[in-house]
Design a protein around this motif. Structure first.
Motif, PDB file in Angstrom:
ATOM      1  N   UNK A 178      39.997  24.054 -28.379  1.00  0.00           N
ATOM      2  CA  UNK A 178      39.131  24.648 -27.355  1.00  0.00           C
ATOM      3  C   UNK A 178      39.437  26.119 -27.074  1.00  0.00           C
ATOM      4  N   UNK A 179      40.373  26.687 -27.801  1.00  0.00           N
ATOM      5  CA  UNK A 179      40.757  28.098 -27.630  1.00  0.00           C
ATOM      6  C   UNK A 179      41.063  28.411 -26.158  1.00  0.00           C
ATOM      7  N   UNK A 180      41.940  27.623 -25.585  1.00  0.00           N
ATOM      8  CA  UNK A 180      42.334  27.836 -24.192  1.00  0.00           C
ATOM      9  C   UNK A 180      43.166  29.119 -24.108  1.00  0.00           C
ATOM     10  N   UNK A 181      42.828  30.059 -23.222  1.00  0.00           N
ATOM     11  CA  UNK A 181      43.602  31.305 -23.120  1.00  0.00           C
ATOM     12  C   UNK A 181      45.019  31.048 -22.621  1.00  0.00           C
ATOM     13  N   UNK A 182      45.933  31.912 -23.017  1.00  0.00           N
ATOM     14  CA  UNK A 182      47.339  31.750 -22.656  1.00  0.00           C
ATOM     15  C   UNK A 182      47.583  31.633 -21.151  1.00  0.00           C
ATOM     16  N   UNK A 183      46.993  32.487 -20.284  1.00  0.00           N
ATOM     17  CA  UNK A 183      47.277  32.355 -18.852  1.00  0.00           C
ATOM     18  C   UNK A 183      46.806  31.040 -18.256  1.00  0.00           C
ATOM     19  N   UNK A 184      45.936  30.340 -18.975  1.00  0.00           N
ATOM     20  CA  UNK A 184      45.347  29.101 -18.473  1.00  0.00           C
ATOM     21  C   UNK A 184      46.149  27.868 -18.861  1.00  0.00           C
ATOM     22  N   UNK A 185      47.368  28.065 -19.355  1.00  0.00           N
ATOM     23  CA  UNK A 185      48.227  26.950 -19.743  1.00  0.00           C
ATOM     24  C   UNK A 185      49.432  26.949 -18.815  1.00  0.00           C
ATOM     25  N   UNK A 186      49.619  25.846 -18.106  1.00  0.00           N
ATOM     26  CA  UNK A 186      50.705  25.740 -17.132  1.00  0.00           C
ATOM     27  C   UNK A 186      51.633  24.606 -17.545  1.00  0.00           C
ATOM     28  N   UNK A 187      52.907  24.925 -17.726  1.00  0.00           N
ATOM     29  CA  UNK A 187      53.914  23.927 -18.082  1.00  0.00           C
ATOM     30  C   UNK A 187      54.657  23.498 -16.823  1.00  0.00           C
ATOM     31  N   UNK A 188      54.670  22.192 -16.559  1.00  0.00           N
ATOM     32  CA  UNK A 188      55.417  21.635 -15.443  1.00  0.00           C
ATOM     33  C   UNK A 188      56.524  20.734 -15.970  1.00  0.00           C
TER      34      UNK A 188
END
Length: 575
Positions: free
Chosen positions: A54-64
Motif C-alpha cells: 500500500x506504499x504507506x509513508x514512513x511517518x505513518x508507521x508507528x511501532x509500539x
C-alpha cells in the motif's frame, strides 16, 4: 486518566483549528496510521508486506512495544499503552489533520473490558467488553473515559436506510469531519471518529501469517477492477438470518441497479458458487470448504453469530478468520455475546456502499449503528469498485535534482464522468499544499532536508465519496550541497543473523539509522556502522533510512532508503 483527557482535548482542538476550507481526502495510504507490535515477529512481518503493498509513508508507521495479552485487556491499559501513544504520535508527527484510519497490524489484544468506565451500580447488567477496533473508532470517548458508544445509535457516520428501505447516498470518511446526531456532515463540531481495522489476527483461532499475506495481496490486486461475480444473502429461519432479513430485498435491488448481481438464497450458505463477490450469512457454524465456493478478490464475507470475533483458542462457533482464510478481503464478528440485535451488526447495505466505490472500512462503518462489540479484520483500503483517478504531473521529472522553489501542474482525466476537482501535495509523508483543478502546487525546498525526497501528488474526485489516486515522485534536494549514504552489503538477509549497516555523511555530527520510523541506532560522527539482529525486524521487505544531523542543529540530510529482504532461516518452519 487526567493526562489522557488532556491528550484527547489537544487532538480535538487540533481538528477544530485545521484549515477546514482546504480539501483533505481519506481512502489512501497517506491517511493511514499503521500500528505495529515491535515485540511480535508476526506483526512486523505483516506490516513489512503491507507497507510495500500500500506504499504507506514512513511517518505513518508507528511501532509500539506491546508484550501484554493478545486476547483481553482493560480499557485503562488500552489508554495508557496503546491508544494514548497513538494519538500522541499523531500530534507530535504533524499527522493530526490527515489520519483517517488507525490500522493495527497483528498481535494486539482484540477484546477490551471498559468496566472501569461504567458506574459501579450498572456493572453486571450488561457485557462491558468491547473490541479493539471499535474503541479505537470511538477514540475520543475512549480516551475521555465516557462510554457513550454504549448507545446503539452512537455511530452517526452510519448511512441510515429510508423508511421503505432505500439506501441513502454513500460518503467518504475524513477524521476531521464532524457528524450530527442525525448523520449530517457539519462545518464545525459534531461527533468525530477514526476508522479502524486489524490487518490480521495470528494468535488463537486466527490465521497464519501466510494466510494474512495472501488475503492482503488479493485485496490490493482488486482495487478499481470492478470485478464480476455475485453477492449472496442467506435467508433462512435462524434468528441470525431473520435479524437482517428486512434489508435483503432493497439491498439486492440497489446492487442490481449498479450492475452487480445479487441473490437471496434459502440455504445457510451458498453452494458450489465460484463467483462470490460478497456474502452475508447468519449461522453459528459456517465452515467454508464444504460449500465448494470460491471467494473473489476484494470480497466481504460476513456472518452474524455470537462469537465470530472471539478468537481465543477453544472458543465455539465459526470465527471471522474462516472467511479470510479462504480469500475474503474483510470480515467481522463480535468479541462477546451480543444477542441478535441488528444495530450491533452491519446492515445489508454494506455491499451497496462498497459497490459505489467506498473503501472496505468506509463500507463497514457506514452500515453499523452500534459497533462497540464488533471486531473488523481485513484490508481497510480495499476498494474494488472505486473509480481511481490516474494522476499526471508536469514541472518536474522523476529522479530530478531540485533546489529552491518549483511548481507542479497536476492533471487527471475524468473516469466515467467523475472528474478530479482538487489535488494535494505530500512531502516525505506530510501534507504541505493543495490546489483546485487547473491550478498549480508550489514546493519550497528551502524548508526541506537535503537529500532524498518523496513527493506524492494526490488527486481527489468531486462528489461525496471523494475517491483519490496518487502519483509518487522520488527526487533529490540539493540546496546546501550535503548528502548522506546508507551502506548494506547484501539485499537479502537471513532471519536470526547479525547484519551490518553503514552510513556516511560528510561534515555531519551524527547519523541516525532507522527501520522506517523506528530508530535502530546512532553513529557518532560523519561515518560508521551499527549491528542489527534481523530477528527483530520481521520477515519480508524491510526498509532502512539514514538521517544525518549537523552539530549546529541546522537542517538534516536524508539518505536514499534501502530495502533488504529478510528470509526465514528454515523455510519449512515459516508460519
Amino acid at each position: 486518566m487526567a493526562f489522557l483527557k488532556i491528550l484527547a482535548a489537544i487532538a480535538a482542538i487540533a481538528w477544530l483549528i485545521a484549515d477546514c476550507g482546504a480539501a483533505r481526502a481519506g481512502g489512501g495510504p497517506e491517511n493511514v496510521l499503521l500500528v505495529v507490535n515491535s515485540r511480535s515477529p508476526q506483526s512486523m512481518t505483516i506490516a513489512n508486506h503491507y507497507v510495500r503493498l500500500r506504499r504507506i509513508p514512513t511517518p505513518n508507521i508507528l511501532y509500539l512495544d506491546w508484550d501484554g495479552s493478545l486476547d483481553a485487556i482493560d480499557v485503562d491499559t488500552l489508554r495508557q499503552k496503546i491508544l494514548g501513544p497513538i494519538v500522541r504520535a499523531m500530534v507530535e508527527r504533524g499527522l493530526t489533520y490527515q489520519i483517517d484510519y488507525i490500522v493495527y497490524s497483528a498481535d494486539f489484544p482484540t477484546r477490551i473490558s471498559f468496566a472501569s468506565d461504567v458506574p459501579a451500580e450498572q456493572r453486571g447488567k450488561f457485557s462491558t467488553d468491547g473490541s479493539l477496533t471499535a474503541l479505537t473508532y470511538y477514540y475520543a470517548w475512549t480516551l475521555a473515559g465516557t462510554p457513550n458508544y454504549l448507545s446503539l445509535t452512537s455511530n452517526h457516520y452510519l448511512r441510515q436506510p429510508g423508511p421503505t428501505g432505500e439506501i441513502g447516498a454513500s460518503r467518504g470518511f475524513r477524521g476531521w469531519y464532524g457528524w450530527s446526531d442525525t448523520g449530517d456532515l457539519l462545518e464545525a463540531g459534531g461527533n468525530r471518529y477514526l476508522l479502524s481495522t486489524m490487518l490480521g489476527v495470528t494468535s488463537g483461532r486466527g490465521n497464519t501469517v501466510d494466510e494474512v499475506l495472501s488475503y492482503l495481496k488479493r485485496s490490493a490486486s482488486a482495487d478499481g477492477t470492478r470485478p464480476k461475480g455475485t453477492i449472496y444473502f442467506a435467508d433462512h429461519a435462524d434468528v441470525r438470518s431473520t435479524t437482517r432479513r428486512p434489508g435483503f430485498a432493497a439491498t439486492a435491488a440497489a446492487l442490481e441497479k449498479l450492475g452487480i448481481p445479487a441473490q437471496i438464497i434459502a440455504t445457510t450458505m451458498p453452494e458450489g458458487k465460484r463467483d462470490v463477490l460478497g456474502a452475508m450469512l447468519g449461522s453459528a457454524n459456517a465452515p467454508w470448504p464444504p460449500t465448494q465456493c470460491k471467494i473473489r478478490p476484494g470480497a466481504i464475507v460476513e456472518n452474524l453469530t455470537s462469537f465470530g470475533g472471539v478468537l481465543a483458542a477453544g472458543a465455539g462457533q465459526t470465527p471471522l478468520t474462516e472467511f479470510l482464510r479462504y480469500g475474503a478481503a474483510g470480515s467481522s464478528g463480535t468479541v462477546t455475546e451480543p444477542y441478535a440485535i441488528q444495530n450491533k451488526f452491519p446492515l445489508p447495505s454494506i455491499f451497496v456502499h462498497y459497490a459505489r466505490g467506498c473503501s472496505l472500512a468506509e463500507a463497514f462503518y457506514q452500515s453499523v449503528w452500534g459497533p462497540y462489540q464488533l471486531l473488523i479484520v481485513g484490508d481497510p483500503l480495499c476498494r474494488p469498485w472505486a473509480r481511481i483517478p490516474n494522476i499526471q504531473v508536469s514541472g518536474v521529472e522523476q529522479g530530478a535534482t531540485v533546489r529552491g522553489t518549483f511548481e507542479l501542474k497536476p492533471t487527471a482525466a475524468a473516469i466515467d464522468g467523475h472528474a478530479v476537482d482538487r489535488f494535494e501535495l505530500f512531502v516525505n509523508g506530510l501534507r504541505v499544499a493543495h490546489c483546485t483543478a487547473g491550478n498549480t502546487l508550489t514546493a519550497n525546498t528551502a524548508t526541506m532536508a537535503d537529500g532524498y525526497c518523496e513527493l506524492r501528488v494526490v488527486g481527489i474526485e468531486a462528489g461525496p465519496i471523494e475517491t483519490q489516486g496518487e502519483l509518487v515522485l522520488y527526487l533529490t534536494i540539493d540546496n546546501h550541497g550535503h548528502h548522506a549514504q546508507l551502506h548494506i552489503a547484501a539485499d537479502k538477509q537471513t532471519d536470526g543473523a547479525i547484519m551490518t549497516i553503514g552510513a556516511s555523511s560528510p561534515e555531519m555530527a551524527k547519523i541516525l539509522i532507522f527501520e522506517q520510523s523506528r530508530l535502530l541506532g546512532t553513529i557518532e560522527g560523519d561515518s560508521g556502522e551499527i549491528k542489527v539482529e534481523t530477528k527483530s525486524l520481521g520477515l519480508g521487505p524491510v526498509v532502512f533510512r539514514a538521517v544525518a544531523k549537523p552539530a549546529d542543529g541546522a537542517s538534516a540530510v536524508l539518505s536514499r532508503p534501502l530495502t533488504v529482504e529478510v528470509e526465514p532461516a528454515d523455510r519449512k518452519k515459516e508460519k
